[in-house]
Motif scaffolding. Sequence first.
Motif, PDB file in Angstrom:
ATOM      1  N   LEU A  73      34.339  46.369  46.931  1.00  0.00           N
ATOM      2  CA  LEU A  73      35.546  46.771  45.948  1.00  0.00           C
ATOM      3  C   LEU A  73      34.704  47.741  44.931  1.00  0.00           C
ATOM      4  O   LEU A  73      33.423  47.492  44.652  1.00  0.00           O
ATOM      5  N   GLU A  74      35.373  48.490  44.264  1.00  0.00           N
ATOM      6  CA  GLU A  74      34.966  49.437  43.488  1.00  0.00           C
ATOM      7  C   GLU A  74      36.079  49.812  42.116  1.00  0.00           C
ATOM      8  O   GLU A  74      37.235  49.817  42.548  1.00  0.00           O
ATOM      9  N   ILE A  75      35.665  49.636  41.080  1.00  0.00           N
ATOM     10  CA  ILE A  75      36.437  49.839  39.908  1.00  0.00           C
ATOM     11  C   ILE A  75      35.840  51.295  39.549  1.00  0.00           C
ATOM     12  O   ILE A  75      34.743  51.360  39.074  1.00  0.00           O
ATOM     13  N   ASN A  76      36.568  52.416  39.485  1.00  0.00           N
ATOM     14  CA  ASN A  76      36.112  53.549  38.643  1.00  0.00           C
ATOM     15  C   ASN A  76      37.116  54.144  37.755  1.00  0.00           C
ATOM     16  O   ASN A  76      38.341  53.289  37.606  1.00  0.00           O
ATOM     17  N   VAL A  77      36.932  54.994  37.038  1.00  0.00           N
ATOM     18  CA  VAL A  77      37.849  55.497  36.037  1.00  0.00           C
ATOM     19  C   VAL A  77      39.077  55.853  36.542  1.00  0.00           C
ATOM     20  O   VAL A  77      40.161  55.705  35.744  1.00  0.00           O
ATOM     21  N   ASP A  78      38.960  56.606  37.669  1.00  0.00           N
ATOM     22  CA  ASP A  78      40.270  57.242  38.032  1.00  0.00           C
ATOM     23  C   ASP A  78      40.535  56.680  39.411  1.00  0.00           C
ATOM     24  O   ASP A  78      41.814  57.359  39.958  1.00  0.00           O
ATOM     25  N   TYR A  79      40.135  55.526  39.918  1.00  0.00           N
ATOM     26  CA  TYR A  79      40.787  55.116  41.004  1.00  0.00           C
ATOM     27  C   TYR A  79      40.162  53.588  41.161  1.00  0.00           C
ATOM     28  O   TYR A  79      38.986  53.338  40.605  1.00  0.00           O
ATOM     29  N   GLY A  95      30.988  42.502  47.471  1.00  0.00           N
ATOM     30  CA  GLY A  95      30.116  43.332  46.601  1.00  0.00           C
ATOM     31  C   GLY A  95      31.271  44.399  45.743  1.00  0.00           C
ATOM     32  O   GLY A  95      32.169  44.953  46.202  1.00  0.00           O
ATOM     33  N   LEU A  96      31.113  44.065  44.375  1.00  0.00           N
ATOM     34  CA  LEU A  96      32.041  44.846  43.548  1.00  0.00           C
ATOM     35  C   LEU A  96      31.248  45.626  42.815  1.00  0.00           C
ATOM     36  O   LEU A  96      30.073  45.404  41.985  1.00  0.00           O
ATOM     37  N   ALA A  97      31.655  47.119  42.991  1.00  0.00           N
ATOM     38  CA  ALA A  97      30.750  48.250  42.288  1.00  0.00           C
ATOM     39  C   ALA A  97      31.768  48.420  40.758  1.00  0.00           C
ATOM     40  O   ALA A  97      32.810  48.553  40.812  1.00  0.00           O
ATOM     41  N   VAL A  98      30.844  48.647  39.864  1.00  0.00           N
ATOM     42  CA  VAL A  98      31.490  49.148  38.597  1.00  0.00           C
ATOM     43  C   VAL A  98      30.825  50.155  37.723  1.00  0.00           C
ATOM     44  O   VAL A  98      29.567  50.159  37.894  1.00  0.00           O
ATOM     45  N   PRO A  99      31.523  50.876  37.206  1.00  0.00           N
ATOM     46  CA  PRO A  99      30.941  52.188  36.612  1.00  0.00           C
ATOM     47  C   PRO A  99      30.317  51.768  34.853  1.00  0.00           C
ATOM     48  O   PRO A  99      30.640  52.393  33.947  1.00  0.00           O
ATOM     49  N   GLU A 139      27.732  51.016  40.255  1.00  0.00           N
ATOM     50  CA  GLU A 139      28.419  51.639  41.203  1.00  0.00           C
ATOM     51  C   GLU A 139      27.452  52.682  41.764  1.00  0.00           C
ATOM     52  O   GLU A 139      27.301  52.695  43.117  1.00  0.00           O
ATOM     53  N   ALA A 140      26.344  53.320  41.007  1.00  0.00           N
ATOM     54  CA  ALA A 140      25.264  54.108  41.705  1.00  0.00           C
ATOM     55  C   ALA A 140      24.346  53.342  42.280  1.00  0.00           C
ATOM     56  O   ALA A 140      23.932  53.883  43.447  1.00  0.00           O
ATOM     57  N   ASN A 141      24.122  52.109  41.835  1.00  0.00           N
ATOM     58  CA  ASN A 141      23.230  51.266  42.519  1.00  0.00           C
ATOM     59  C   ASN A 141      23.450  51.014  44.118  1.00  0.00           C
ATOM     60  O   ASN A 141      22.775  50.956  44.845  1.00  0.00           O
ATOM     61  N   SER A 200      32.642  58.285  49.311  1.00  0.00           N
ATOM     62  CA  SER A 200      32.883  56.812  49.567  1.00  0.00           C
ATOM     63  C   SER A 200      31.538  55.990  49.523  1.00  0.00           C
ATOM     64  O   SER A 200      31.784  54.784  49.982  1.00  0.00           O
ATOM     65  N   ALA A 201      30.624  56.708  49.039  1.00  0.00           N
ATOM     66  CA  ALA A 201      29.210  55.852  49.216  1.00  0.00           C
ATOM     67  C   ALA A 201      29.360  54.450  48.382  1.00  0.00           C
ATOM     68  O   ALA A 201      28.811  53.384  49.135  1.00  0.00           O
ATOM     69  N   THR A 202      29.995  54.597  47.356  1.00  0.00           N
ATOM     70  CA  THR A 202      29.757  53.395  46.616  1.00  0.00           C
ATOM     71  C   THR A 202      30.696  52.348  47.123  1.00  0.00           C
ATOM     72  O   THR A 202      29.951  51.060  47.104  1.00  0.00           O
ATOM     73  N   VAL A 203      31.666  52.308  47.481  1.00  0.00           N
ATOM     74  CA  VAL A 203      32.668  51.331  48.206  1.00  0.00           C
ATOM     75  C   VAL A 203      31.991  50.659  49.429  1.00  0.00           C
ATOM     76  O   VAL A 203      31.882  49.638  49.723  1.00  0.00           O
ATOM     77  N   ILE A 204      31.367  51.658  50.295  1.00  0.00           N
ATOM     78  CA  ILE A 204      30.973  51.502  51.577  1.00  0.00           C
ATOM     79  C   ILE A 204      29.412  50.757  51.235  1.00  0.00           C
ATOM     80  O   ILE A 204      29.113  49.594  51.904  1.00  0.00           O
ATOM     81  N   GLY A 205      28.881  51.103  50.137  1.00  0.00           N
ATOM     82  CA  GLY A 205      27.517  50.373  49.670  1.00  0.00           C
ATOM     83  C   GLY A 205      27.802  49.138  49.038  1.00  0.00           C
ATOM     84  O   GLY A 205      27.002  48.111  49.503  1.00  0.00           O
ATOM     85  N   ALA A 206      28.957  48.690  48.523  1.00  0.00           N
ATOM     86  CA  ALA A 206      29.309  47.509  47.974  1.00  0.00           C
ATOM     87  C   ALA A 206      29.625  46.543  49.210  1.00  0.00           C
ATOM     88  O   ALA A 206      28.938  45.448  49.258  1.00  0.00           O
ATOM     89  N   ALA A 207      30.249  46.997  50.249  1.00  0.00           N
ATOM     90  CA  ALA A 207      30.441  46.307  51.518  1.00  0.00           C
ATOM     91  C   ALA A 207      29.056  45.917  52.053  1.00  0.00           C
ATOM     92  O   ALA A 207      28.841  45.001  52.573  1.00  0.00           O
ATOM     93  N   GLY A 208      28.431  47.123  52.284  1.00  0.00           N
ATOM     94  CA  GLY A 208      27.210  47.148  52.841  1.00  0.00           C
ATOM     95  C   GLY A 208      26.093  45.737  52.251  1.00  0.00           C
ATOM     96  O   GLY A 208      25.253  45.099  52.902  1.00  0.00           O
ATOM     97  N   TRP A 209      26.400  45.617  50.851  1.00  0.00           N
ATOM     98  CA  TRP A 209      25.350  44.736  50.514  1.00  0.00           C
ATOM     99  C   TRP A 209      25.784  43.227  50.957  1.00  0.00           C
ATOM    100  O   TRP A 209      24.854  42.667  51.349  1.00  0.00           O
ATOM    101  N   ALA A 210      27.114  43.125  51.026  1.00  0.00           N
ATOM    102  CA  ALA A 210      27.369  41.839  51.827  1.00  0.00           C
ATOM    103  C   ALA A 210      26.918  41.728  53.418  1.00  0.00           C
ATOM    104  O   ALA A 210      26.482  40.602  53.913  1.00  0.00           O
TER     105      ALA A 210
END
Lengths: 429, 429
Positions: free
Chosen positions: B107-113, B169-173, B219-221, B399-409
């Motif tokens: 999952l990803e929360i970003n400023v414009d999506y 995995g949830l990515a936040v900015p 998110e960058a991590n 899409s690296a961030t949201v894929i990376g978030a899933a990848g953590w799991a």
Amino acid sequence: LNIFAPYGIVKDVAVKTPGYDEPVRQRSLRTHNLALVLRHVAASPAPISRAAVAAATGLTRATVSSIVEELLAGQLIVEVDPPPRAGAGRPGVGLALADHGPAGLGLEINVDYLAACVVDLTGRVRHRRIRRAQQRGRTPGDVLDDLIELAAATSADAVAGGHTIAGIGLAVPGLVADGVLRLAPNLDWHEVDIRDQLLTRAPRAGLAVDPATVTIDNEANLAALGELDADAGPDRRAASFLYVSGEIGVGAGIVVDGDLMRGRRGFAGEFGHVTIRPDGARCHCGARGCLEAYASQEAILRNAGVDPADPGGPVARVVALAQAGSTTALVALEEAGAAIGVAAATVVNLIDVDTIVLGGVYAPLAPWLTAPIGRELADRVLAARWAPVAVRPSVLGASATVIGAAGWAVRRVRETPSTWLAHASLTPA
Amino acid sequence: LNIFAPYGIVKDVAVKTPGYDEPVRQRSLRTHNLALVLRHVAASPAPISRAAVAAATGLTRATVSSIVEELLAGQLIVEVDPPPRAGAGRPGVGLALADHGPAGLGLEINVDYLAACVVDLTGRVRHRRIRRAQQRGRTPGDVLDDLIELAAATSADAVAGGHTIAGIGLAVPGLVADGVLRLAPNLDWHEVDIRDQLLTRAPRAGLAVDPATVTIDNEANLAALGELDADAGPDRRAASFLYVSGEIGVGAGIVVDGDLMRGRRGFAGEFGHVTIRPDGARCHCGARGCLEAYASQEAILRNAGVDPADPGGPVARVVALAQAGSTTALVALEEAGAAIGVAAATVVNLIDVDTIVLGGVYAPLAPWLTAPIGRELADRVLAARWAPVAVRPSVLGASATVIGAAGWAVRRVRETPSTWLAHASLTPA
């Protein structure tokens, strides 16, 4: 399990695994247990009995006794009379690190001096020699000839005092890879096979050098390791700091999780070449606007109006001027501190260390540098509110580098005593 | 040695020791061997037989068979028909990672999506949903309500496709510590207990969440970890790169020795707040002259004269303009690239990574950013001659961030399959 028989079962096996995917191979338990016992003796704040070592390590008393005999024979530890004790029972003889026996020889080449020192196994500095002279413009060969003379004199002091040199650390002001000094911008040296040159000359200093006991490293790296040894709390792995080394050049050793960060190719820590102003002053390295162009010893002296050849020592002169309230000196220090602070804030934003240690010439100047550095950190570190950063002078001061260089050799003996026990000293009897 | 009996003797024991001074304790060999076998199956470029796993791991065939049964039952691996083979002898059935069964929800929360995706055990992205909308000015609660709706829909896709969600995995900015989003400068959020808010809402998405299977991270991590998974060579520990994440904000994940560098308090990687010009433009964070003020998506759009609300996507518009040779767009990209290059050179001087990966919106802009970044690196990195630095776009792109978030799991299941086997899935049957 016959191979383990002499030392019984080890309960506390501290293994440094190389990485996640590599197998832990069967290691020599003797090697391990020698280091384990020595570590417990070294960590004990007071002399510790064999029984206490056995209790703390989980080794049997017989195993501990056998290992202790080896460590005593190798002059790594000594027996100490027990303190008088009230009540019944005869207290055991205490064990402590030997302050005679193996010692590390630290050597340093810097732009305006050469230095040598000897540090014993307890970390105490026993001998120091320094030779102040401009090295810029000289050949590596000439400089190493002088250095080896200094090393010979210092090593002779050590031998006369009952120590034996167990290893050598040499600190140089530049990029080192595989024993080659790739670049020392402030000496204008390029591709110097410094390790070979040292090993060739070592016999002249009476040092029968085993190459495995010699390291060549960047001066700030060795200074940071010295600082880590001198100042790490009970949990060394919690140490994370930027050690800023102010000399003619500006370098750094970055410690993360109690270990020096060396980088992919060993070139990490080039703090002096952090860009402060992209279109700024030209640096010796060729780039524009490096920190070094604003905050090196040269820049501070120039801005403070102090002659680099000041007979009382130019940095001491800056200190005297600042203490006397000289506006020129105070502004020069304020500007240098702000520049260091901008670069330090970048380090904290990138690496999240919790302490900035001011070393080299920055240590005596810390009273005037700390405030502007702290101000920039507070303004520029995004996480400053949740992760405060301390700024303090190096506990070793200007000698951190040469002490850290000797400390490398001491640490090697303390961490792998079996290597020391297997080899003769570097100084022939 | 009875406790080892069911699995025989382990020759290849990969133990992650916590540190130098800590003992290696007796670990469950079953836990270890499950992970070991799964790792060998995962690392094999083609389906691998039980016999080959036994040979590679040093485990007995009986042990391998027993472990394989467990992994098959847990849907972690599958049996694959052997390829036709010339010559005598019946080839063994091959084993491969399951591409159905457990999967990670990113999952990803970003400023414009907002974004969600599902990645299976082989690393393949199975489902993706994105919701483009300005989140600035909204409350965390409202944003999480929308996010959980997106998560529910994506999770339903996964269940319909035969997958079970094994972790989130949830990515936040922004800056995250202990599950709390301390600061998201571009959302103007402060001290949001984002982990609690996610866990509270998860049942709405049909996710019976075990908190141990959930992570909240910058998110960058997570993007850097995704890039590492997607692009690490055969020796993952050799990977060292700066992953630059260009979004509304600018962040980074710094990978050193195949692992993410998190820093002493977890706040490492704030690349967007590296100072470029000490007296420069004011940044959202309050400081002056941060990289983000010069190279963020906003800065590039502003300098290129592109409307952030461009209906075709503003970054695509910049790409089109640059391709058409618009001087304004080319100059904007050149300036952003130079600013990124100055900051990247500082990272290389400090940390000595060998690659700069351009992620987020920088990935599609890489054709125009790479040259100015490379130029600054060449000019400013002291060791550039001996330690060249590559610059390349992210292999995962935006899409690296949201894929990376899933990848953590996914990584969590792959590294500790015993945990997955012991727990039910998050999605109730």
